[in-house]
Motif scaffolding. Structure first.
Motif, short mmCIF file in Angstrom:
data_model
loop_
_atom_site.label_atom_id
_atom_site.label_comp_id
_atom_site.label_asym_id
_atom_site.label_seq_id
_atom_site.Cartn_x
_atom_site.Cartn_y
_atom_site.Cartn_z
N ASP A 264 4.74 13.48 11.63
CA ASP A 264 5.03 12.21 10.97
C ASP A 264 3.83 11.72 10.17
OD1 ASP A 264 7.54 12.16 12.06
OD2 ASP A 264 7.00 10.86 13.73
N ALA A 277 3.39 4.45 1.24
CA ALA A 277 4.12 4.09 2.46
C ALA A 277 3.99 5.21 3.48
CB ALA A 277 5.59 3.83 2.14
N GLU A 279 5.80 7.32 5.03
CA GLU A 279 7.08 8.00 5.04
C GLU A 279 6.89 9.45 4.63
OE1 GLU A 279 9.57 5.85 2.40
OE2 GLU A 279 9.88 4.16 3.76
N GLN A 303 8.72 14.69 0.58
CA GLN A 303 9.37 13.40 0.35
C GLN A 303 10.87 13.52 0.13
OE1 GLN A 303 6.95 12.00 -3.01
NE2 GLN A 303 5.89 10.61 -1.60
N GLU A 309 16.16 11.72 0.68
CA GLU A 309 14.87 11.20 1.08
C GLU A 309 14.55 11.58 2.52
OE1 GLU A 309 14.45 7.05 0.44
OE2 GLU A 309 14.82 7.16 -1.73
N LYS A 311 12.50 10.56 5.83
CA LYS A 311 11.83 9.42 6.47
C LYS A 311 10.67 9.86 7.35
CE LYS A 311 16.16 6.79 6.59
NZ LYS A 311 17.18 6.16 7.48
N ASP A 312 10.89 10.94 8.13
CA ASP A 312 9.86 11.41 9.05
C ASP A 312 10.11 12.88 9.36
OD1 ASP A 312 12.00 11.42 10.90
OD2 ASP A 312 11.53 9.37 11.53
N ASP A 315 13.59 13.75 10.74
CA ASP A 315 14.59 13.67 9.69
C ASP A 315 14.63 14.98 8.90
OD1 ASP A 315 16.53 12.61 8.02
OD2 ASP A 315 15.09 11.58 6.73
#
Length: 467
Positions: A264, A277, A279, A303, A309, A311-312, A315
């Motif tokens: 992350d 951010a 992310e 990304q 998209e 998120k982490d 994901d």
């Protein structure tokens, strides 16, 4: 109360509250024929409890202890039975349950709501999501249920669970969705949390929405005593549906494999990398595989994957698993402040899992002194240190020989024996390399520096404060 002239106030929109359904009877009548009880049988070598497992202290415990093991000698091989639940998903006899319900079973018997019993065979299993697909042979069409879209379920929506709790037979309980996207311990976890009563024996049973569609498979409970306290977990149907389709077609899962180690992007890592951010998924290692062939590098922040998209790290893992094997997908990474699009042809995870990712082997010449910095005592890797740590002859970096227990480094997981191979996304071999990277971070106005550490060959990025 006085109000300033010219100002207007708008009352908040009313929140609509809905009461409980007047009855769940019609729904229960509709779904019951598709739900099954599952009894498994296996031979065990030691003393075992015959009959259903019950929580310690249960009012049924004495009953099963008294009648469960009659006539069985201690230590002799015996046949042990276990109970679970499941549900029919096709008229020709495919049945979904939990892998842990049927794991190790010699015989599997399905009991239908009508009382009919049929033997079942295992089509395929997926321990990673704890899902199993069974098949019974029958001449007549069976009542079955369809999967619903678990992504549409909201916290507070009504749900109904059905199964075989504590071996008591077909039973219905109702509640609401308490939370979404829960993770327990699996790589592909996506659980719906519910307060509908789920007990032992409910495992593998369905969680229904109010339309009678399966939106989850009841898998686990959180409980101090083995009984329901209103915290149950059902694997989301959108995960289960994909797994079941693959088990039906191939007998096993076929998940996409990107071929990277990731973590992350935490707020301090985002600050150290000057990211807007916290992310995305930060790439810590790129061994031989699809990502390396496409040009991905450690330090890249993924990304977008196939237009979605990220998120982490979790994901990304789930999206890669769902992507088609052998097809090229676009992956957008952030590298040195700029985005790049890589075309990655995904491999098959099941083929790659047995392979060991090699450790990176940065080059450079070490120094022969130590340094106390950032709460760490560091030394360049020498031949003696490499031999003692079991590292390759050309492995280089800075080895941690001591960690101040009161430091930020200790709090963030640094321990003796860790090897720092990168600082500020640049390789380090000399102590002066690290000092220079720290000064560069300070000169750039950053409060922290990103370090890449390796422990037993496993890489991880950690950001430490420099100011």
């Amino acid at each position: 109360m006085a109000f300033a002239a010219g100002m207007s106030f708008t009352a908040p929109a009313p929140v609509m509250a809905f009461g409980a359904p007047e009855s769940f009877a019609e729904l229960a009548d509709k779904i019951s024929p598709s739900v099954v009880n599952i009894t498994t049988s296996s031979v065990v070598s030691g003393p075992a409890q015959a009959g259903p497992m019950v929580p310690e202290g249960s009012p049924f415990e004495d009953f099963f202890n008294e009648f469960g093991d009659q006539g069985q000698g201690q230590g002799e091989p015996r046949r042990s039975e276990a109970l679970g639940s499941g549900f029919v998903i096709s008229e020709d006899g495919y049945i979904v349950t939990n892998n842990h319900v049927i794991e190790g079973a010699d015989e599997i018997t399905i009991e239908f709501f009508s009382g009919q019993k049929l033997p079942a065979k295992v089509v395929g299993t997926d321990p990673k999501t704890d899902i199993a697909l069974l098949k019974v042979e029958t001449d007549k069409a069976l009542p079955f249920v369809a999967f619903g879209n678990s992504d549409l379920m909201r916290v507070g929506d009504w749900v109904v669970a059905m199964g075989n709790p504590l071996g008591q037979g077909f039973s219905v309980s109702a509640g609401i969705i308490s939370a979404r996207n829960r993770e327990l311990s699996g790589t592909y976890d996506d659980y719906l949390q519910t307060d509908a009563a789920i007990n032992r024996g409910n495992s593998g049973g369905p969680l229904f929405n109010m339309d009678g569609q399966v939106i989850g498979v009841n898998t686990a409970i959180l409980s101090p005593n083995g009984g329901s306290i209103g915290i149950g977990f059902s694997m989301a149907s959108n995960v289960v549906n994909k797994v079941v389709d693959q088990l039906k077609e191939y007998g096993t899962t076929r998940r996409g494999w990107l071929g990277v180690r990731i973590q992350d992007v935490t707020p301090d890592i985002a600050e150290s990398m000057a990211l807007a951010a916290a992310e995305g998924a930060l790439v810590t290692d790129v061994p031989e595989g699809p990502a390396k062939e496409a040009g991905m590098q450690p330090g890249d922040v993924i990304q977008l994957f196939n237009g979605q998209e990220i998120k982490d790290a979790g994901d990304l893992t789930r999206r890669v698993a769902d992507a088609p094997v052998g097809e090229a997908v676009p992956v957008v990474v952030l590298r040195d402040g700029k985005t790049e699009t890589l075309q990655v042809t995904l491999g098959l995870r099941e083929e790659a899992e047995a392979k060991t990712f090699p450790a990176a082997q940065p080059g450079g010449a070490p120094e022969a002194k130590s340094l106390d910095l950032l709460g760490l005592t560091l030394e360049p890797l020498t031949r003696d240190l490499r031999d003692r740590m079991g590292l390759a002859p050309d492995d280089q970096g800075l080895v941690v020989t001591k960690v101040d227990p009161m430091s930020e480094a200790y709090t963030k997981g640094f321990r003796e024996g860790d090897v720092i191979t990168e600082a500020g996304q640049q390789k380090v071999a000399r102590l002066s390399d690290l000092e220079a990277r720290i000064q560069e971070a300070k000169d750039a106005g950053r409060r922290s520096i990103l370090l890449l550490i390796r422990r037993d060959g496993d890489p991880r990025f950690v950001a430490l404060t420099v100011n």
